[in-house]
Design a protein around this motif. Structure first.
Motif, short mmCIF file in Angstrom:
data_model
loop_
_atom_site.label_atom_id
_atom_site.label_comp_id
_atom_site.label_asym_id
_atom_site.label_seq_id
_atom_site.Cartn_x
_atom_site.Cartn_y
_atom_site.Cartn_z
N VAL A 26 0.85 -1.19 0.00
CA VAL A 26 0.00 0.00 0.00
C VAL A 26 0.89 1.25 0.00
O VAL A 26 1.65 1.48 0.94
CB VAL A 26 -0.94 0.01 1.22
N ASP A 27 0.78 2.05 -1.05
CA ASP A 27 1.64 3.23 -1.20
C ASP A 27 1.10 4.45 -0.47
O ASP A 27 1.88 5.31 -0.03
CB ASP A 27 1.81 3.57 -2.68
N ALA A 28 -0.21 4.56 -0.33
CA ALA A 28 -0.80 5.73 0.32
C ALA A 28 -2.18 5.39 0.86
O ALA A 28 -2.90 4.58 0.27
CB ALA A 28 -0.90 6.91 -0.65
N VAL A 29 -2.53 6.03 1.98
CA VAL A 29 -3.84 5.85 2.59
C VAL A 29 -4.34 7.20 3.09
O VAL A 29 -3.59 7.95 3.71
CB VAL A 29 -3.79 4.87 3.78
N HIS A 30 -5.59 7.51 2.80
CA HIS A 30 -6.27 8.63 3.44
C HIS A 30 -6.82 8.11 4.76
O HIS A 30 -7.68 7.22 4.78
CB HIS A 30 -7.40 9.13 2.52
N VAL A 31 -6.31 8.65 5.87
CA VAL A 31 -6.73 8.17 7.19
C VAL A 31 -7.58 9.23 7.89
O VAL A 31 -7.30 10.42 7.82
CB VAL A 31 -5.52 7.79 8.08
N THR A 32 -8.63 8.78 8.55
CA THR A 32 -9.44 9.67 9.37
C THR A 32 -8.68 9.97 10.65
O THR A 32 -8.32 9.05 11.39
CB THR A 32 -10.78 9.00 9.71
N ILE A 33 -8.45 11.25 10.92
CA ILE A 33 -7.79 11.62 12.17
C ILE A 33 -8.76 12.27 13.15
O ILE A 33 -8.41 12.48 14.31
CB ILE A 33 -6.59 12.55 11.94
N THR A 34 -10.00 12.57 12.71
CA THR A 34 -10.93 13.26 13.60
C THR A 34 -12.37 13.08 13.14
O THR A 34 -12.64 13.00 11.93
CB THR A 34 -10.56 14.76 13.69
N ILE A 80 0.83 8.75 4.49
CA ILE A 80 -0.39 8.91 5.26
C ILE A 80 -0.95 10.31 5.02
O ILE A 80 -0.31 11.31 5.34
CB ILE A 80 -0.13 8.71 6.77
N PHE A 81 -2.16 10.38 4.45
CA PHE A 81 -2.83 11.65 4.19
C PHE A 81 -3.98 11.82 5.17
O PHE A 81 -4.82 10.95 5.30
CB PHE A 81 -3.35 11.70 2.75
N PHE A 82 -4.02 12.96 5.86
CA PHE A 82 -5.00 13.21 6.91
C PHE A 82 -6.35 13.64 6.33
O PHE A 82 -6.43 14.41 5.37
CB PHE A 82 -4.53 14.32 7.84
N GLY A 83 -7.43 13.18 7.00
CA GLY A 83 -8.77 13.63 6.66
C GLY A 83 -9.66 13.69 7.88
O GLY A 83 -9.39 13.05 8.90
N SER A 84 -10.74 14.46 7.77
CA SER A 84 -11.74 14.58 8.83
C SER A 84 -13.08 14.10 8.32
O SER A 84 -13.47 14.42 7.19
CB SER A 84 -11.87 16.05 9.28
N GLN A 85 -13.82 13.35 9.15
CA GLN A 85 -15.13 12.87 8.73
C GLN A 85 -16.27 13.76 9.21
O GLN A 85 -17.44 13.37 9.16
CB GLN A 85 -15.33 11.42 9.19
N ASN A 86 -15.95 14.96 9.64
CA ASN A 86 -16.96 15.91 10.12
C ASN A 86 -16.29 17.28 10.16
O ASN A 86 -15.07 17.34 10.31
CB ASN A 86 -17.44 15.51 11.52
N LEU A 110 -18.33 17.39 4.87
CA LEU A 110 -19.17 18.50 5.31
C LEU A 110 -20.15 18.07 6.38
O LEU A 110 -20.69 18.92 7.10
CB LEU A 110 -19.91 19.11 4.12
N THR A 111 -20.42 16.77 6.47
CA THR A 111 -21.32 16.24 7.51
C THR A 111 -20.89 14.84 7.88
O THR A 111 -20.25 14.14 7.10
CB THR A 111 -22.78 16.14 7.01
N TYR A 112 -21.26 14.42 9.09
CA TYR A 112 -21.17 13.01 9.46
C TYR A 112 -22.56 12.57 9.93
O TYR A 112 -22.91 12.68 11.10
CB TYR A 112 -20.13 12.76 10.56
#
Length: 331
Positions: A26-34, A80-86, A110-112
């Motif tokens: 796996v070369d890259a993953v978008h991970v939920t950090i928040t 590792i690329f950071f993302g937010s689910q809300n 934009l919403t969870y």
């Protein structure tokens, strides 16, 4: 050179999982950090990731641009690329959009599931679309290079985000509702609009999004991917597994309940099955991506199309999305 990119994971991170990423190529993953965390709490989560980057520099590093995917490939690591689910992390302050992008955030939903200050979630009875603040925040996200993600949003809100955004948006982890009628899955109207505007869909392997749940057959999943390629275009689809490996059930309760209710919210689960569902046997860890690639070939996809779905399309999307508006031209 083909790459392997996962459009969304929220695992209980550990050296074991980082090594499984490497074993799976796996070369890259978008991970939920928040999720429901405030800005300050989100910064604390970034601090934890910094400790992991320090502890395992031979396995992982923080990704900020598409070039980092190729650097990961060349050095045998995972970006590792950071993302937010809300949007809780920006609180009620549009200025925090740029601050969080500076800290490395590259995706924000934009919403969870629920109504937020920006848009309506897929669990609301009345989807009122983008709010006044939502339109302003989408414009600011476009400007700085923070990707709009509508994975947990309602239909009207998603269509309005596609229309209002000056850059292609994404649905990082969902499947067609015509295949499995979960509230979180998306209509053909949404998927067609997403494809026509250059957006990206990441196919989810989370059982609540699968036809047949945990018992979903790999051939059924891959056949759905192939049919969606016909609907959206082969260049607009990828994988967004929504892998929540090793997470305790208390985490899925935090995801669903956060701070917004005193009651238990079972979300896509139920009182009889309140925790994380069992993953399908063909995808349980980061070592199993080869099963998906093989399954796509078995349903008739060419090697070039499989490479596009398994990471090539995400790489192109990253190249177009992560830098400030206008700065990607000629870069």
């Amino acid at each position: 050179m083909s790459v392997l990119i996962d459009g969304l994971q929220y695992a209980n991170w550990s050296e074991k999982i980082f090594r499984q990423m490497r074993a799976g190529g796996v070369d890259a993953v978008h991970v939920t950090i928040t999720y429901h965390e405030t800005f300050r709490e989100t910064v604390l989560n970034i601090e934890q990731w910094n400790r992991w980057f320090e502890a395992y520099p031979d396995l992982i590093f923080q990704g900020r641009t598409a070039a980092d995917v190729m650097r990961a490939k060349e050095t045998g690591r995972t970006a590792i690329f950071f993302g937010s689910q809300n949007p809780s992390c920006i609180e009620d302050d549009i200025g925090l959009v740029e601050i969080l992008h500076t800290l490395g955030l590259r995706f924000m939903q934009l919403t969870y599931n629920n109504q937020s200050l920006l848009a309506s979630g897929c669990y609301e009875d009345d989807d009122t679309g983008l709010t006044r603040m939502g339109r302003e925040v989408v414009t600011e996200m476009n400007r700085v290079g923070l990707v709009v993600d509508m994975s947990h949003s309602g239909e009207r809100s998603t269509l309005e985000a596609i229309e209002h955004s000056s850059r292609p948006i994404t649905i990082t982890h969902a499947n067609p509702a015509s295949w499995h009628a979960a509230l979180r899955n998306k209509s053909e109207t949404v998927l067609r609009a997403l494809g026509e505007t250059g957006g990206m869909l990441g196919f989810s392997v989370y059982p609540h999004h699968l036809n047949g749940g945990s018992a979903c057959a790999l051939s059924d999943f891959c056949g759905m991917v192939a049919r969606t390629a016909d609907l959206m275009g082969i260049n607009q689809i990828g994988i967004g597994t929504d892998l929540c490996q090793d997470q305790p059930d208390s985490i899925v309760e935090w995801m669903r309940v956060g701070r917004w209710t005193k009651q238990v919210d079972y979300g896509e689960g139920s009182a009889a099955a309140p925790g994380f569902p069992q993953m399908p046997d063909w995808f349980e860890t980061n070592q199993d991506f080869s099963n998906i690639a093989a399954g796509l070939r078995q349903v008739g996809m060419s090697d070039a199309d499989v490479a596009a779905v398994m990471g090539g399309n995400w790489l192109r999307f990253f190249e177009d999305s992560f830098t400030a508006q206008g700065s990607e031209i000629g870069s």
